[in-house]
Design a protein around this motif. Structure first.
Motif, short mmCIF file in Angstrom:
data_model
loop_
_atom_site.label_atom_id
_atom_site.label_comp_id
_atom_site.label_asym_id
_atom_site.label_seq_id
_atom_site.Cartn_x
_atom_site.Cartn_y
_atom_site.Cartn_z
N ASP A 94 0.82 -1.21 0.00
CA ASP A 94 0.00 0.00 0.00
C ASP A 94 0.85 1.25 0.00
O ASP A 94 0.48 2.27 -0.59
CB ASP A 94 -0.93 0.00 1.22
N GLY A 95 2.01 1.21 0.67
CA GLY A 95 2.89 2.37 0.67
C GLY A 95 3.37 2.71 -0.73
O GLY A 95 3.31 3.87 -1.17
N GLU A 96 3.81 1.70 -1.47
CA GLU A 96 4.25 1.92 -2.85
C GLU A 96 3.07 2.31 -3.74
O GLU A 96 3.18 3.19 -4.60
CB GLU A 96 4.92 0.66 -3.39
N PHE A 97 1.94 1.65 -3.54
CA PHE A 97 0.75 1.91 -4.34
C PHE A 97 0.27 3.35 -4.17
O PHE A 97 0.03 4.06 -5.16
CB PHE A 97 -0.35 0.91 -3.92
N LEU A 98 0.16 3.79 -2.93
CA LEU A 98 -0.35 5.14 -2.66
C LEU A 98 0.65 6.21 -3.12
O LEU A 98 0.25 7.24 -3.68
CB LEU A 98 -0.64 5.29 -1.17
N GLU A 99 1.93 5.97 -2.92
CA GLU A 99 2.93 6.96 -3.33
C GLU A 99 2.96 7.10 -4.85
O GLU A 99 3.02 8.23 -5.37
CB GLU A 99 4.30 6.54 -2.82
N ARG A 100 2.90 5.99 -5.56
CA ARG A 100 2.96 6.05 -7.03
C ARG A 100 1.77 6.80 -7.61
O ARG A 100 1.94 7.72 -8.42
CB ARG A 100 3.02 4.63 -7.60
N TYR A 101 0.57 6.44 -7.18
CA TYR A 101 -0.61 7.05 -7.78
C TYR A 101 -0.85 8.47 -7.27
O TYR A 101 -1.38 9.30 -8.00
CB TYR A 101 -1.83 6.17 -7.53
N THR A 102 -0.45 8.75 -6.04
CA THR A 102 -0.56 10.13 -5.56
C THR A 102 0.35 11.05 -6.35
O THR A 102 -0.03 12.17 -6.72
CB THR A 102 -0.21 10.19 -4.06
N THR A 103 1.56 10.59 -6.64
CA THR A 103 2.48 11.38 -7.46
C THR A 103 1.93 11.58 -8.87
O THR A 103 2.00 12.70 -9.42
CB THR A 103 3.85 10.69 -7.52
N ASP A 104 1.37 10.54 -9.44
CA ASP A 104 0.78 10.66 -10.78
C ASP A 104 -0.36 11.67 -10.80
O ASP A 104 -0.48 12.49 -11.72
CB ASP A 104 0.29 9.30 -11.26
N MET A 105 -1.21 11.63 -9.78
CA MET A 105 -2.33 12.56 -9.73
C MET A 105 -1.86 14.00 -9.53
O MET A 105 -2.43 14.93 -10.11
CB MET A 105 -3.29 12.18 -8.60
N ASP A 106 -0.81 14.18 -8.75
CA ASP A 106 -0.26 15.54 -8.57
C ASP A 106 0.28 16.08 -9.88
O ASP A 106 0.09 17.27 -10.21
CB ASP A 106 0.84 15.52 -7.51
N ILE A 107 0.98 15.25 -10.64
CA ILE A 107 1.51 15.69 -11.94
C ILE A 107 0.38 16.07 -12.88
O ILE A 107 0.43 17.10 -13.57
CB ILE A 107 2.39 14.59 -12.55
N VAL A 108 -0.68 15.26 -12.92
CA VAL A 108 -1.82 15.56 -13.79
C VAL A 108 -2.47 16.87 -13.38
O VAL A 108 -2.82 17.71 -14.23
CB VAL A 108 -2.84 14.40 -13.74
N LEU A 109 -2.64 17.09 -12.09
CA LEU A 109 -3.28 18.33 -11.62
C LEU A 109 -2.44 19.55 -11.95
O LEU A 109 -2.97 20.58 -12.41
CB LEU A 109 -3.51 18.24 -10.10
N TRP A 167 -10.26 9.23 -3.70
CA TRP A 167 -10.39 7.78 -3.57
C TRP A 167 -9.19 7.21 -2.82
O TRP A 167 -9.34 6.38 -1.90
CB TRP A 167 -10.50 7.16 -4.95
N LEU A 168 -7.99 7.64 -3.19
CA LEU A 168 -6.79 7.16 -2.52
C LEU A 168 -6.76 7.59 -1.05
O LEU A 168 -6.35 6.81 -0.18
CB LEU A 168 -5.54 7.68 -3.23
N GLY A 169 -7.18 8.81 -0.78
CA GLY A 169 -7.20 9.28 0.60
C GLY A 169 -8.18 8.49 1.46
O GLY A 169 -7.89 8.16 2.62
N TYR A 170 -9.34 8.18 0.89
CA TYR A 170 -10.32 7.38 1.63
C TYR A 170 -9.79 5.97 1.88
O TYR A 170 -9.95 5.42 2.98
CB TYR A 170 -11.63 7.32 0.86
N TYR A 171 -9.15 5.40 0.88
CA TYR A 171 -8.60 4.05 1.04
C TYR A 171 -7.49 4.05 2.09
O TYR A 171 -7.40 3.12 2.92
CB TYR A 171 -8.06 3.55 -0.29
N LYS A 172 -6.66 5.07 2.10
CA LYS A 172 -5.54 5.12 3.04
C LYS A 172 -6.02 5.23 4.48
O LYS A 172 -5.45 4.59 5.39
CB LYS A 172 -4.64 6.30 2.70
N SER A 173 -7.05 6.01 4.72
CA SER A 173 -7.50 6.26 6.09
C SER A 173 -8.53 5.26 6.59
O SER A 173 -8.74 5.17 7.81
CB SER A 173 -8.09 7.68 6.18
N ASN A 174 -9.18 4.51 5.69
CA ASN A 174 -10.27 3.62 6.12
C ASN A 174 -10.08 2.17 5.68
O ASN A 174 -11.03 1.39 5.73
CB ASN A 174 -11.61 4.12 5.57
N ARG A 175 -8.87 1.80 5.24
CA ARG A 175 -8.73 0.45 4.71
C ARG A 175 -8.73 -0.63 5.78
O ARG A 175 -9.06 -1.79 5.50
CB ARG A 175 -7.45 0.34 3.88
#
Length: 225
Positions: A37-52, A143-151
């Motif tokens: 989950d650490g790698e998963f969240l970091e990778r997709y969070t970075t991708d979303m920041d770049i897109v934004l 979605w990622l934030g909800y998964y991270k805090s409520n998984r």
């Protein structure tokens, strides 16, 4: 022998051994899940920041071009002013036949060119796709934030592990990875559409500049006469 079997049957040693195995399993599961989950969240969070970031900057640039080209969709009031001044000069010179009896109104017969309309349509399509990618990136981060805090939630280690697995299976079921990978593609299409407008925009702008220069020269000529 029967007494020994009865004693072993009533004993809790076997159940303790089973519980210890389950506890070790869920302990290992949690450790592996945390790493994944650490790698998963970091990778997709970075991708979303770049897109934004990219979509925000690109939307600002494309909006500026759209606003600059809005004048091509409406009649220029200076054309009417120039036509009236020309008519007044003709009247002052005594050329009543050429001046006419009715005030000229170029705006009554004006309509935007087909090229200007196409440029605006493509520009708005490019801006819409950029905003769509930004909107999707925001939803992805939520979605990622909800998964991270409520998984995990609350409960025993086994219950928390099962809850985490259910939530991750939901991410896979809803094709989260495929959806997230679509956002950069949408941005690339938006950029290609915008690049296709650069040559028509430059041609339209230069044409408008030449037209304005010729109008100014004609007004200077009539004012000298």
């Amino acid at each position: 022998m029967k007494q020994v079997l009865d004693i072993l049957q009533d004993s809790t040693i076997a159940s303790k051994i089973g519980k210890d195995k389950r506890s070790r399993f869920w302990g290992v599961y949690k450790r592996v899940a945390e790493e994944h989950d650490g790698e998963f969240l970091e990778r997709y969070t970075t991708d979303m920041d770049i897109v934004l970031i990219f979509s925000g900057l690109f939307s600002a640039v494309s909006t500026g071009f759209i606003v600059a080209m809005e004048s091509n969709l409406s009649h220029d009031p200076s054309d009417t002013t120039n036509a009236l001044l020309k008519q007044l000069v003709q009247i002052g010179l005594g050329n009543l036949a050429e001046a006419g009896t009715a005030p000229v109104d170029p705006g009554s017969t004006w309509s935007p060119s087909a090229l200007a309309v196409r440029i605006q349509l493509v520009a708005y399509a490019s801006l819409s796709m950029s905003l769509l990618a930004a909107f999707g990136a925001v939803l992805g981060k939520q979605w990622l934030g909800y998964y991270k805090s409520n998984r995990y939630g609350r409960g025993s280690e086994e219950e928390r592990g099962k809850r985490r697995q259910e939530k991750f299976d939901g991410i896979v079921t809803w094709y989260f990875d495929a959806v997230v990978q679509c956002f950069p593609v949408i941005l690339q299409i938006s950029l290609l559409l915008f690049e296709s407008l650069l040559e028509p925009i430059c041609g339209t702008t230069s044409g408008a500049s030449r037209g304005s220069s010729s109008q100014r020269r004609s007004l200077d000529f009539y004012s000298i006469r």
